[in-house]
Design an enzyme around this catalytic site. Structure first.
Site, short mmCIF file in Angstrom:
data_model
loop_
_atom_site.label_atom_id
_atom_site.label_comp_id
_atom_site.label_asym_id
_atom_site.label_seq_id
_atom_site.Cartn_x
_atom_site.Cartn_y
_atom_site.Cartn_z
CG ASP A 66 15.06 85.87 -28.45
OD1 ASP A 66 14.17 86.64 -28.83
OD2 ASP A 66 14.91 85.04 -27.54
CD GLU A 100 7.81 80.90 -23.78
OE1 GLU A 100 8.40 81.74 -24.48
OE2 GLU A 100 8.33 80.36 -22.78
#
Ligand code: KIV
Length: 267
Positions: A86, A185
């Site tokens: 990430d 998300e």
């Protein structure tokens, strides 16, 4: 490469075959080995590392060096796992050249298989450049924790038809740019469903409903290591925080009561 090792093609195939993709965050060698042994498909060295392990208040302070250090540990613990790095805040926002160099470091120096970036349409040029350079990209749209200072809060996205349409534009843009998958998300389940049906690349949901092509969760939430509250999108599958305290209290009592070490622990 082992035959059954997950790669970017596996993601696409799973979607085509209607098989869910299982992803968790992972930050060290011990839990990486456990996740891989449990059959988890992909390990995300999430920038949530900043909060779950390093004790920062949000994800912004995480550095490239910290993220690389933990990704190397995950790779050592699970040599055959599909590992996603990430990209930390400000490792890809300041310019595409710097982003390319940093993403390259994740693959070359830490053994990651892919990188993940937070953002939609605005990143399409960067995503194409990374993919054209040989770096697989997982995109991430919806709630973007790296934008906490501009949004002011971690809030659900896509609640209005206009907001849902924007998410669809973002999703289509990152797909067209060459992302092999996209994290959704915190959006309503019907929006997660709509995006999953609209895209040919797999969607990986967190708080975006059961219709996403896969799910990702933060390991500490799943294992009960984060105890202040359980986020609505998470389910606790163990109470490791409690178990750890119990075990350490028992050890402390044994030391104080002279029950440890016993004869079997002594030379
Ligand atoms: O850093 C992280 O944990 C993440 C997941 C929540 C997708 O980005």
């Amino acid at each position: 490469m082992p035959e059954n090792r997950v790669n970017v093609r596996t993601f696409r195939k799973r979607k085509e075959q209607g098989e869910k993709i299982v992803m968790v965050t992972c930050y060290d060698a011990t839990t990486a080995a456990a996740c891989h042994a449990a059959g988890v498909d992909a390990l995300l060295v999430g920038d949530s590392l900043a909060m779950t392990v390093l004790g920062y208040r949000n994800t912004l302070p995480l550095t490239m060096e910290e993220a690389l250090h933990h990704t190397r540990a995950v790779r050592r613990g699970a040599p055959d796992a599909f590992v996603i790095f990430d990209m930390p805040f400000m490792s890809y926002q300041a310019g595409d050249d710097e982003a390319l160099r940093n993403a390259g470091r994740a693959l070359k120096e830490a053994g990651a298989d892919a990188v993940k970036l937070e953002g939609g349409r605005e990143l399409d040029g960067l995503i194409s450049r990374l993919v054209d350079s040989g770096i697989p990209v997982m995109a991430h749209i919806g709630l973007l924790p790296q934008r906490i200072q501009t949004s002011g809060t971690y809030r659900i996205t896509g609640r209005t038809p206009e907001a849902a349409a924007k998410l669809l534009e973002d999703a289509r843009a990152v797909e067209a740019a060459g992302a092999f998958s996209v994290v959704l998300e915190c959006m309503p389940a019907d929006v997660g469903k709509m995006l999953s049906e609209a895209l040919t690349i797999p969607t990986i949901g967190i708080g975006s409903g059961v219709h996403c092509d896969g799910q990702v969760q933060v390991l500490n939430d799943l294992l009960g290591l984060f105890e202040e509250f359980t986020p609505k999108h998470a389910r606790r599958y163990a109470e490791l925080g409690k178990l750890i305290r119990q075990a350490l209290r028992a050890y402390a009592d044994d030391v104080r009561n002279r029950n440890f070490p016993g004869p079997e622990n002594s030379f």
